[in-house]
Design an enzyme around this catalytic site. Structure first.
Site, short mmCIF file in Angstrom:
data_model
loop_
_atom_site.label_atom_id
_atom_site.label_comp_id
_atom_site.label_asym_id
_atom_site.label_seq_id
_atom_site.Cartn_x
_atom_site.Cartn_y
_atom_site.Cartn_z
N CYS A 33 0.83 -1.21 0.00
CA CYS A 33 0.00 0.00 0.00
C CYS A 33 0.87 1.27 0.00
O CYS A 33 1.56 1.55 0.98
CB CYS A 33 -0.91 -0.04 1.22
SG CYS A 33 -1.79 1.50 1.58
N CYS A 36 0.06 3.80 2.73
CA CYS A 36 0.51 3.25 4.02
C CYS A 36 1.99 3.54 4.23
O CYS A 36 2.43 3.90 5.32
CB CYS A 36 0.26 1.75 4.08
SG CYS A 36 -1.47 1.26 3.94
#
Length: 108
Positions: A33, A36
């Site tokens: 991600c 993230c």
């Protein structure tokens, strides 16, 4: 990565988060991600600054999808604050440092 941040598993989540003796900021994330990865250094920094006020716990939703499902996580990154074993606030998506600090301050 900060050694202040805990990494919860499906087996340790209740002890790490729900039974914690102070508020907990949970970061639901995955290694692939991009957003993230963008907030990871911010979480490291803020975890050091707020170590007396909040515990930061990361949950890898790819490794532990059952934890994500348990709390209805549908997108990542998702930040969730728990206090006294209860979820009190949720923020989906990447945040900058100011946004993260404001989220914590408003909910602990």
């Amino acid at each position: 990565m900060s050694d202040i941040i805990k990494h919860a598993t499906a087996d340790s989540f209740d002890a790490d988060v729900l039974q914690a003796d102070k508020p907990v900021l949970v970061d639901y994330w995955a290694p692939w991600c991009g957003p993230c990865k963008m907030i990871a250094p911010i979480l490291d920094d803020v975890s050091k600054e707020y170590t007396d006020k909040v515990q930061v716990v990361k949950v890898d939703v790819e490794q532990f999808p059952e934890v994500a499902a348990r709390f209805g996580i549908r997108g990542i990154p998702t930040l969730m604050i728990f206090n006294n074993g209860q979820s009190v606030a949720t923020k989906v998506g990447a945040v900058d440092r100011t946004g993260l600090v404001n989220f914590i301050e408003a909910n602990i």
